[in-house]
Scaffold this motif. Structure first.
Motif, PDB file in Angstrom:
ATOM      1  N   THR A 163       0.634  -1.206  -0.252  1.00  9.96           N
ATOM      2  CA  THR A 163      -0.080  -0.027  -0.108  1.00  9.96           C
ATOM      3  C   THR A 163       0.699   1.032  -0.049  1.00  9.96           C
ATOM      4  O   THR A 163       0.611   2.072  -0.694  1.00  9.96           O
ATOM      5  CB  THR A 163      -0.863   0.071   1.291  1.00  9.96           C
ATOM      6  OG1 THR A 163      -1.678  -1.234   1.254  1.00  9.96           O
ATOM      7  CG2 THR A 163      -1.899   1.079   1.349  1.00  9.96           C
ATOM      8  N   ASN A 164       1.978   1.380   0.834  1.00 12.22           N
ATOM      9  CA  ASN A 164       2.930   2.412   0.774  1.00 12.22           C
ATOM     10  C   ASN A 164       3.608   2.774  -0.327  1.00 12.22           C
ATOM     11  O   ASN A 164       3.637   3.715  -0.935  1.00 12.22           O
ATOM     12  CB  ASN A 164       3.780   2.318   2.006  1.00 12.22           C
ATOM     13  CG  ASN A 164       3.012   2.249   3.365  1.00 12.22           C
ATOM     14  OD1 ASN A 164       2.080   2.892   3.535  1.00 12.22           O
ATOM     15  ND2 ASN A 164       3.552   1.628   4.409  1.00 12.22           N
ATOM     16  N   LEU A 165       4.030   1.596  -1.201  1.00 11.21           N
ATOM     17  CA  LEU A 165       4.563   1.370  -2.278  1.00 11.21           C
ATOM     18  C   LEU A 165       3.755   2.289  -3.636  1.00 11.21           C
ATOM     19  O   LEU A 165       4.035   3.173  -4.303  1.00 11.21           O
ATOM     20  CB  LEU A 165       5.084   0.231  -2.780  1.00 11.21           C
ATOM     21  CG  LEU A 165       5.986   0.199  -4.140  1.00 11.21           C
ATOM     22  CD1 LEU A 165       7.061   1.056  -4.076  1.00 11.21           C
ATOM     23  CD2 LEU A 165       6.255  -1.228  -4.243  1.00 11.21           C
ATOM     24  N   SER A 166       2.416   1.969  -3.411  1.00  8.47           N
ATOM     25  CA  SER A 166       1.675   2.375  -4.267  1.00  8.47           C
ATOM     26  C   SER A 166       1.368   4.217  -4.200  1.00  8.47           C
ATOM     27  O   SER A 166       1.376   5.024  -5.064  1.00  8.47           O
ATOM     28  CB  SER A 166       0.222   1.767  -4.489  1.00  8.47           C
ATOM     29  OG  SER A 166      -0.428   1.966  -3.161  1.00  8.47           O
ATOM     30  N   GLN A 167       1.300   4.394  -2.891  1.00  5.50           N
ATOM     31  CA  GLN A 167       1.174   5.603  -2.628  1.00  5.50           C
ATOM     32  C   GLN A 167       2.405   6.338  -2.991  1.00  5.50           C
ATOM     33  O   GLN A 167       2.133   7.564  -3.355  1.00  5.50           O
ATOM     34  CB  GLN A 167       0.857   5.797  -0.817  1.00  5.50           C
ATOM     35  CG  GLN A 167      -0.366   5.479  -0.361  1.00  5.50           C
ATOM     36  CD  GLN A 167      -0.865   5.686   0.930  1.00  5.50           C
ATOM     37  OE1 GLN A 167       0.327   5.922   1.677  1.00  5.50           O
ATOM     38  NE2 GLN A 167      -1.855   5.246   1.442  1.00  5.50           N
ATOM     39  N   LEU A 168       3.480   5.929  -2.581  1.00 10.02           N
ATOM     40  CA  LEU A 168       4.763   6.573  -3.154  1.00 10.02           C
ATOM     41  C   LEU A 168       4.768   6.633  -4.499  1.00 10.02           C
ATOM     42  O   LEU A 168       5.273   7.833  -5.090  1.00 10.02           O
ATOM     43  CB  LEU A 168       6.098   5.787  -2.590  1.00 10.02           C
ATOM     44  CG  LEU A 168       7.260   6.435  -2.976  1.00 10.02           C
ATOM     45  CD1 LEU A 168       7.317   7.577  -2.095  1.00 10.02           C
ATOM     46  CD2 LEU A 168       8.282   5.329  -2.487  1.00 10.02           C
TER      47      LEU A 168
ATOM     48  N   LYS B 210       2.577  12.742  -8.954  1.00 13.46           N
ATOM     49  CA  LYS B 210       2.106  14.195  -8.488  1.00 13.46           C
ATOM     50  C   LYS B 210       3.457  15.481  -8.587  1.00 13.46           C
ATOM     51  O   LYS B 210       3.348  16.403  -9.015  1.00 13.46           O
ATOM     52  CB  LYS B 210       1.482  14.420  -7.332  1.00 13.46           C
ATOM     53  CG  LYS B 210       0.153  13.695  -7.531  1.00 13.46           C
ATOM     54  CD  LYS B 210      -0.546  13.632  -5.879  1.00 13.46           C
ATOM     55  CE  LYS B 210      -2.101  12.816  -6.059  1.00 13.46           C
ATOM     56  NZ  LYS B 210      -2.522  13.062  -4.877  1.00 13.46           N
ATOM     57  N   TYR B 211       4.452  14.834  -8.083  1.00 12.17           N
ATOM     58  CA  TYR B 211       5.629  15.721  -7.867  1.00 12.17           C
ATOM     59  C   TYR B 211       6.196  16.059  -9.516  1.00 12.17           C
ATOM     60  O   TYR B 211       6.549  17.024  -9.594  1.00 12.17           O
ATOM     61  CB  TYR B 211       6.761  14.747  -7.240  1.00 12.17           C
ATOM     62  CG  TYR B 211       7.937  15.555  -7.333  1.00 12.17           C
ATOM     63  CD1 TYR B 211       9.107  15.030  -8.043  1.00 12.17           C
ATOM     64  CD2 TYR B 211       8.348  16.780  -6.451  1.00 12.17           C
ATOM     65  CE1 TYR B 211      10.365  15.931  -8.127  1.00 12.17           C
ATOM     66  CE2 TYR B 211       9.493  17.650  -6.608  1.00 12.17           C
ATOM     67  CZ  TYR B 211      10.458  16.933  -7.208  1.00 12.17           C
ATOM     68  OH  TYR B 211      11.564  17.747  -7.210  1.00 12.17           O
ATOM     69  N   ARG B 212       6.250  14.997 -10.490  1.00 13.40           N
ATOM     70  CA  ARG B 212       6.729  15.357 -11.694  1.00 13.40           C
ATOM     71  C   ARG B 212       5.772  16.422 -12.282  1.00 13.40           C
ATOM     72  O   ARG B 212       6.103  17.300 -13.022  1.00 13.40           O
ATOM     73  CB  ARG B 212       6.764  13.959 -12.427  1.00 13.40           C
ATOM     74  CG  ARG B 212       8.059  12.993 -12.025  1.00 13.40           C
ATOM     75  CD  ARG B 212       8.199  11.932 -13.018  1.00 13.40           C
ATOM     76  NE  ARG B 212       7.064  10.990 -13.007  1.00 13.40           N
ATOM     77  CZ  ARG B 212       6.944  10.077 -12.452  1.00 13.40           C
ATOM     78  NH1 ARG B 212       7.790   9.779 -11.459  1.00 13.40           N
ATOM     79  NH2 ARG B 212       5.948   9.034 -12.610  1.00 13.40           N
ATOM     80  N   GLU B 213       4.529  15.913 -12.086  1.00 11.63           N
ATOM     81  CA  GLU B 213       3.650  17.121 -12.595  1.00 11.63           C
ATOM     82  C   GLU B 213       3.699  18.553 -12.148  1.00 11.63           C
ATOM     83  O   GLU B 213       3.572  19.426 -12.945  1.00 11.63           O
ATOM     84  CB  GLU B 213       2.219  16.559 -12.560  1.00 11.63           C
ATOM     85  CG  GLU B 213       1.842  15.142 -13.178  1.00 11.63           C
ATOM     86  CD  GLU B 213       0.475  14.768 -12.837  1.00 11.63           C
ATOM     87  OE1 GLU B 213       0.054  13.869 -13.421  1.00 11.63           O
ATOM     88  OE2 GLU B 213      -0.358  15.503 -12.046  1.00 11.63           O
TER      89      GLU B 213
END
Length: 378
Positions: free
Chosen positions: A293-298, A304-307
């Motif tokens: 779950t944490n990997l998918s959130q990361l 979002k950071y790249r955008e």
């Protein structure tokens, strides 16, 4: 509250500042980077720079005259003094070595700064008849100089600390060298002791061998005496063995009972071990699920950071284009102002348009101008 300048003083200040801006523009045209590779640049640039320096001195003299005439405005005097200091630093840089890369860069940077300040002050004087822009630019320049002095002080302190650490490192190296020498001496001493011990051991071995042969001879004599004693002891030991057999039987019964109790405890602990292993396996499965779950959130956060980063880059490009457009518009306004000033001067000198006067007025004006010229010559 900002101080406003009257009409006559406003014209004199604008004229002096416009003259300074023109001289700085000339300075920018005679100091290009292409002069650095030309052998005849020293003579040409030296002559042009001396002319610019003399023109700057004339402009400073005009500013001093304006400062004496304007006694009620102390802020203008301080601002003009700061402007004089900037001119003096520029002249000192030019007189040292004008063709060095550092001086050329500094001259261009100072010239652009002065042109920008003078242009802003002229615009403010024409619109509001105030000089808040000049005071603000002077304050900002003072803050920059204070910041640079702070950086220089910190750098000097860092150099002193570096030298102290280097001296400390040299002392540590000397101590380690002395310690290595002491260890080498100790090693040599221990080697000598080892050689002495080897010799001493060989002598002791020979002595032990001879002593052992003598003891064997004595032992053979004692053995015959002890055989009788041993037969007596055998009888005594047989009696003790019977006692030991009975004790052994009792110990065997005790150990079997203890083995049964330990077997029951072993089964209990094995069951508890299997139960604990199942609980820990469930915890491991929960941790794996939370990790996924944490990997998918990361991954979502990285996307979002790249955008966001792309949006920031586009915003920077847009701001840079707007800044270039504003600089170009400002240069065009400055050029238009220069052309208007020149045209008004031509109309005033030649008496064209609204400045045209009658013959009598012209004669009177010529007489006054003649008197003024003769007064200046004296």
């Amino acid at each position: 509250m900002p101080v406003q300048i009257s009409g006559a003083q406003l014209i004199r200040v604008c004229t002096v500042l416009q003259d300074c801006a023109d001289q700085l523009a000339v300075l920018g045209n005679i100091m290009p980077d292409s002069y650095k590779g030309r052998p005849e640049a020293d003579m040409v640039v030296g002559t042009d720079i001396s002319e610019v320096i003399s023109q700057n001195k004339e402009a400073e003299q005009s500013l001093r005259t304006l400062r004496h005439n304007q006694g009620e405005s102390g802020c203008v005097i301080d601002a003009v003094q700061e402007l004089h200091k900037s001119h003096k630093e520029l002249n000192r840089t030019l007189e040292t070595n004008p063709l060095s890369p550092d001086n050329l860069t500094k001259v261009q940077r100072d010239r652009q700064f002065l042109v920008q300040v003078i242009t802003d002050v002229l615009a403010e004087l024409k619109e509001k008849r105030t000089f808040e822009t000049l005071l603000f630019a002077v304050d900002e320049e003072k803050k920059k100089k204070a910041h640079l002095l702070d950086i220089i002080i910190r750098e000097e302190e860092g150099r002193r600390r570096t030298k102290a650490l280097q001296r400390q490192l040299l002392d540590i190296r000397k101590e380690k060298t002395l310690e290595l020498q002491r260890l080498d001496e100790m090693t040599a001493h221990l080697k000598d002791q080892l050689q002495e011990m080897k010799v001493k051991t060989s002598l002791e071995r020979k002595y032990v061998k001879s002593s052992a042969e003598l003891l064997v001879f004595q032992g053979q004599k004692l053995v015959t005496h002890k055989e009788k004693e041993v037969t007596d002891e055998i009888k005594l030991l047989n009696d003790k063995m019977e006692v030991e057999r009975r004790v052994h039987m009792e110990m065997e019964i005790f150990l079997k009972d203890n083995q049964l109790r330990l077997g029951e405890k072993l089964e209990y602990w094995m069951e508890r071990y299997e139960k604990d292993m199942e609980d820990k396996q469930q915890e491991v499965n929960l941790l794996k699920h939370s990790k996924a779950t944490n990997l998918s959130q990361l991954q979502d956060l990285a996307r979002k950071y790249r955008e966001s980063e792309q949006v920031v880059m586009d915003n920077r490009l847009e701001k840079e284009n707007i800044r270039k457009l504003q600089e170009r518009e400002q240069m065009e306004r400055g050029a238009a102002t220069k052309i208007q000033s020149w045209w008004r001067g031509v109309m005033v000198r030649r008496g064209l348009g609204q400045f045209k006067k009658g013959k009598k007025g012209k004669e009177g004006k010529k007489g006054k101008e003649g008197k003024g010229k003769t007064g200046k010559k004296k």
